[in-house]
Design an enzyme around this catalytic site. Structure first.
Site, mmCIF file in Angstrom:
data_model
loop_
_atom_site.group_PDB
_atom_site.id
_atom_site.type_symbol
_atom_site.label_atom_id
_atom_site.label_comp_id
_atom_site.label_asym_id
_atom_site.label_seq_id
_atom_site.Cartn_x
_atom_site.Cartn_y
_atom_site.Cartn_z
ATOM 1 C CD GLN A 116 -1.931 4.824 -6.102
ATOM 2 O OE1 GLN A 116 -1.006 4.717 -6.886
ATOM 3 N NE2 GLN A 116 -3.193 4.796 -6.509
ATOM 4 C CG PHE A 127 -0.263 6.507 -10.722
ATOM 5 C CD1 PHE A 127 -0.105 5.123 -10.756
ATOM 6 C CD2 PHE A 127 0.858 7.296 -10.980
ATOM 7 C CE1 PHE A 127 1.135 4.541 -11.015
ATOM 8 C CE2 PHE A 127 2.102 6.729 -11.241
ATOM 9 C CZ PHE A 127 2.249 5.354 -11.258
ATOM 10 C CD GLU A 141 5.101 12.149 -6.085
ATOM 11 O OE1 GLU A 141 5.420 11.415 -7.020
ATOM 12 O OE2 GLU A 141 5.245 11.821 -4.896
ATOM 13 C CD1 TRP A 191 4.041 1.865 -5.814
ATOM 14 C CD2 TRP A 191 4.968 1.295 -7.770
ATOM 15 N NE1 TRP A 191 3.434 2.610 -6.807
ATOM 16 C CE2 TRP A 191 3.984 2.272 -8.016
ATOM 17 C CE3 TRP A 191 5.676 0.773 -8.856
ATOM 18 C CZ2 TRP A 191 3.704 2.760 -9.297
ATOM 19 C CZ3 TRP A 191 5.393 1.247 -10.133
ATOM 20 C CH2 TRP A 191 4.420 2.234 -10.334
ATOM 21 C CD1 TRP A 197 7.331 8.425 -2.507
ATOM 22 C CD2 TRP A 197 7.538 6.225 -2.891
ATOM 23 N NE1 TRP A 197 6.131 7.965 -2.991
ATOM 24 C CE2 TRP A 197 6.228 6.626 -3.240
ATOM 25 C CE3 TRP A 197 7.881 4.885 -3.034
ATOM 26 C CZ2 TRP A 197 5.271 5.736 -3.734
ATOM 27 C CZ3 TRP A 197 6.936 3.993 -3.525
ATOM 28 C CH2 TRP A 197 5.655 4.418 -3.869
ATOM 29 N NE ARG A 206 3.033 11.440 -9.659
ATOM 30 C CZ ARG A 206 4.219 11.586 -10.243
ATOM 31 N NH1 ARG A 206 4.330 11.592 -11.567
ATOM 32 N NH2 ARG A 206 5.312 11.738 -9.507
ATOM 33 C CG ASP A 207 -0.693 12.321 -7.533
ATOM 34 O OD1 ASP A 207 -0.948 11.252 -8.105
ATOM 35 O OD2 ASP A 207 0.444 12.610 -7.095
ATOM 36 C CG MET A 229 -1.619 1.335 1.480
ATOM 37 S SD MET A 229 -2.626 1.351 2.983
ATOM 38 C CE MET A 229 -1.371 1.531 4.227
ATOM 39 C CG ASP A 274 0.246 8.084 -2.578
ATOM 40 O OD1 ASP A 274 1.291 7.643 -2.086
ATOM 41 O OD2 ASP A 274 0.219 8.735 -3.640
HETATM 42 C C1 FRU Z 1 2.978 9.541 -4.362
HETATM 43 C C2 FRU Z 1 2.852 8.888 -5.733
HETATM 44 C C3 FRU Z 1 1.834 9.649 -6.563
HETATM 45 C C4 FRU Z 1 1.387 8.607 -7.539
HETATM 46 C C5 FRU Z 1 1.411 7.356 -6.708
HETATM 47 C C6 FRU Z 1 1.806 6.117 -7.465
HETATM 48 O O1 FRU Z 1 3.448 8.686 -3.384
HETATM 49 O O2 FRU Z 1 4.100 8.862 -6.357
HETATM 50 O O3 FRU Z 1 2.335 10.813 -7.156
HETATM 51 O O4 FRU Z 1 0.129 8.875 -8.072
HETATM 52 O O5 FRU Z 1 2.337 7.569 -5.673
HETATM 53 O O6 FRU Z 1 1.629 4.982 -6.681
#
Ligand code: FRU
Length: 492
Positions: free
Chosen positions: A62, A102, A228, A70, A310, A176-177, A44, A46
């Site tokens: 996620q 995502f 992000e 991942w 990360w 994104r996001d 898991m 975000d």
């Molecule tokens: C942030 C991220 C987001 C992306 C997702 C991918 O942790 O990098 O920007 O959408 O994780 O899993």
């Protein structure tokens, strides 16, 4: 062969086998948080699509269901009616021909602006990034774009919109996001989107047709990494409305790796205008990333972050699953001098977890699982709170008056060798200027969350002791006014 073995030997083997299965499953579960959300198994990151609807808090996240590292992203799903206990649900969104799913957000479209509602049923709409790996591999810069899906059964099942994507990529590699919210004064949906090194705002009447409004962030704030997972929302403070923009950044956090900065300012439906010029972080600890707030909670804003970084998220020593989320936190504003600061405090619902108080003698107490520590002082001086086990592994949380900072020191916290930067001492500047101070610590078996000075300085850190910590000891230069250590119930 086996049938010639004496009975007692067989009995011994069978007991030994039983014991080893038990040990194996205990090992698999070692470091499993007691009151923080984790997936039952596998990867898991975000939190996504947090929406409160029909008295239910939805939490998507996620998720990669096939591994503990991942991979192709799905949206996992869980629900709660109290923000404390969570029910795991089937996976909500699977990767498809447009790509991985995502991060993104979800809203209840109560006016049926999208037209997806049927027979008076309010559609839940999720707005997420499709990440096309084929495009990425081919070296194109347009492989992330925004899509939507809707649910007419309160999030149980989802249908992706046939005309996805709803927002194509204009040639920005990191695009994104989407975090979407209804803006009442302009009667439009506003999408706050991370676009490489800045935020781009879009508006839409129906969640399907999006128009660019403005950009924010070029050369403002921290830029040590890609931007992000943004969020944009108003907070009422002393009768005034102040807008808050959250922006996660990776790397480039105040203590290295990933972290979430915030801006205070105003927003008129088109443009975000900042009030501040300095860089601020919603949490200075190493382990609070990609956090955003629930939609559908009115003026109340409840935040939840991913309790990892990360820098080492794929390496942390849990066997069956990877990562937990922070506790939910209520956000408000506080004035210090002429500036607004975000204050994050554990959501009041968490009181439900509190059990009996643990006896404190000579500033020492015993830990058995989760606990909450509250200390107050009239005169803040150096102090340290040590969580330890009988293998001399410890995590120390404290305040250094000369440096005027709080810290979490996990240099000898237990298992640290999985990544070279993990054995760290991380710090957070104190922003409050009062002599008095109040500290709340939420202690779980693999994390600590420090809320100092009514939540204007916050630090979250994870750790992995070989054996759970059993002892808590406080040292302080000035006598403390109150020390209250309370047991917290387990939710899993
Ligand atoms: C942030 C991220 C987001 C992306 C997702 C991918 O942790 O990098 O920007 O959408 O994780 O899993």
């Amino acid at each position: 062969m086996k049938k010639y073995l004496p009975f007692c030997f067989l009995f011994f083997i069978s007991c030994a086998n039983q014991q080893s299965t038990q040990i194996a499953s205990e090992e698999k579960e070692q470091h499993r948080p007691l009151f923080h959300f984790t997936p039952e198994a596998n990867w898991m990151n975000d939190p996504n699509g947090m929406v409160f609807h029909n008295n239910t808090y939805h939490l998507f996240y996620q998720y990669y269901p096939d591994s503990t590292v991942w991979g192709p992203m799905h949206w996992g799903h869980a629900t709660s009616t109290d923000l404390v206990r969570w029910t795991h649900k089937p996976i909500a969104l699977f990767p498809d021909s447009l790509g991985y799913i995502f991060s993104g957000s979800a809203v209840a479209d109560i006016n049926n602006t999208s037209g997806f509602g049927k027979n008076g049923k309010v559609p839940l709409i999720s707005i997420f990034t499709h990440h096309d790996t084929a495009g990425e591999k081919a070296g194109r810069s347009t492989y992330q774009y925004q899509s939507i899906a809707y649910s007419l059964d309160d999030g149980e099942t989802w249908t992706k919109y046939a005309s996805n994507p709803v927002l194509k990529n204009p040639g920005i590699k990191d695009f994104r996001d989407p975090k979407v919210a209804w803006h009442e004064p302009t009667k439009k949906w506003i999408m706050t989107l991370a676009t490489l090194d800045r935020i781009t705002f879009y508006s839409s009447p129906n969640l399907k047709d999006w128009q660019k409004e403005s950009e924010f962030g070029d050369k403002v704030g921290a830029h040590g990494g890609v931007w992000e997972c943004p969020d944009l929302f108003p907070l009422k403070h002393d009768g005034k409305e102040v807008w808050v923009l959250l922006v996660s950044i990776n790397p480039g956090g105040p203590n290295g790796g990933s972290a979430t900065q915030y801006f205070t300012g105003s927003f008129d439906g088109h443009t975000f205008t900042p009030l501040q010029t300095d860089t601020r972080w919603i949490d200075y600890g190493p382990d609070n990333y990609a956090g955003v707030t629930w939609s559908g909670t009115g003026e109340r804003k409840i935040f939840l972050g991913w309790m990892s970084n990360w820098q080492y998220a794929n390496l942390v020593p849990t066997l069956k699953w990877r990562s937990a989320l922070t506790v939910p936190r209520d956000l408000s504003l506080q004035n210090i001098g002429d500036k607004y600061y975000i204050s994050s405090r554990p959501s009041p619902e968490l009181k439900e977890l509190e059990g009996e108080n643990i006896v404190i003698t000579d500033n020492k107490g015993k830990l058995e699982g989760g606990a909450k520590l509250r200390i107050t002082t009239d005169k803040l001086a150096d102090f340290s709170i040590t969580l330890s086990n009988d293998s001399a592994q410890k995590t120390v949380i404290g305040f250094d008056k000369t440096a005027n900072h709080y810290y979490i020191d996990r240099t000898v916290s237990g298992k640290t060798s999985f990544e070279k930067g993990f054995a760290s001492r991380t710090t957070a500047p104190r922003v409050a200027v009062t002599d008095s101070a109040d500290i709340t610590l939420l202690i779980d078996v693999a994390s600590v969350e420090l809320f100092a000075d009514k939540g204007v300085t916050v630090m979250t850190g994870i750790f992995f002791p070989g054996k759970d910590y059993t002892d808590l000891a406080i040292e302080t230069k000035e006598k403390l006014k109150n020390i209250i250590l309370t047991k917290l119930k387990h939710i899993q």
